[in-house]
Design an enzyme around this catalytic site. Sequence first.
Site, short mmCIF file in Angstrom:
data_model
loop_
_atom_site.label_atom_id
_atom_site.label_comp_id
_atom_site.label_asym_id
_atom_site.label_seq_id
_atom_site.Cartn_x
_atom_site.Cartn_y
_atom_site.Cartn_z
N ASP A 69 -2.63 15.98 -0.32
CA ASP A 69 -1.53 16.81 -0.78
C ASP A 69 -2.10 18.16 -1.19
O ASP A 69 -3.27 18.27 -1.57
CB ASP A 69 -0.79 16.18 -1.97
CG ASP A 69 0.59 16.79 -2.15
OD1 ASP A 69 1.48 16.45 -1.34
OD2 ASP A 69 0.77 17.61 -3.05
N GLN A 70 -1.28 19.18 -1.09
CA GLN A 70 -1.69 20.52 -1.49
C GLN A 70 -0.61 21.12 -2.37
O GLN A 70 0.58 21.04 -2.05
CB GLN A 70 -1.93 21.42 -0.28
CG GLN A 70 -2.50 22.78 -0.67
CD GLN A 70 -2.81 23.63 0.54
OE1 GLN A 70 -1.90 24.05 1.23
NE2 GLN A 70 -4.08 23.88 0.78
#
Length: 170
Positions: A69-70
């Site tokens: 995830d970012q």
Amino acid sequence: MPPIVLASTSPYRRELLQRLHLPFSVQAPRVDEQALRGESPGATACRLALAKAQAVALDHPGAIVIGSDQVADVDGEALSKPGMHEAALAQLTRMQGRDVVFHSALAVIGPDGGQQVDDVRTAVRFRRLPVGQLDAICASSSRTTAPARPRSSRSASRCSSRSAPTTRLR
């Protein structure tokens, strides 16, 4: 070698993993991606990366499962995915001339259930551009037109997990 499963729907993450020339499969994780109240952007990225890997690992015992995830961070505040053109334009306008930290979290669950989560932080300074150019960037789907200039500020940290201990994979 145990099977590798990418817990993501991102074409970009799939492309990155393909560069390793290893066989893998892809499964979309079913995870609520909302940040928790009071959660830092880095903690959100780590929690979501691990949650995605854990959700998919349930369907693939004995596999190596990768979740990611970012989260973009402006002054400690997480930026959500803008969705609409107007929201994207507002975000780019807000980021002009500022440093934005991108928390890119990666979680790996090994065949034995061991887990490791890391957060790589990349600081980016966004240029100031005329509103018309920002508008054109928002209208484009190209990744190459982002008004950012990477700085040489990159670091990594180990994330801690409340749901499971973080351990090194063998």
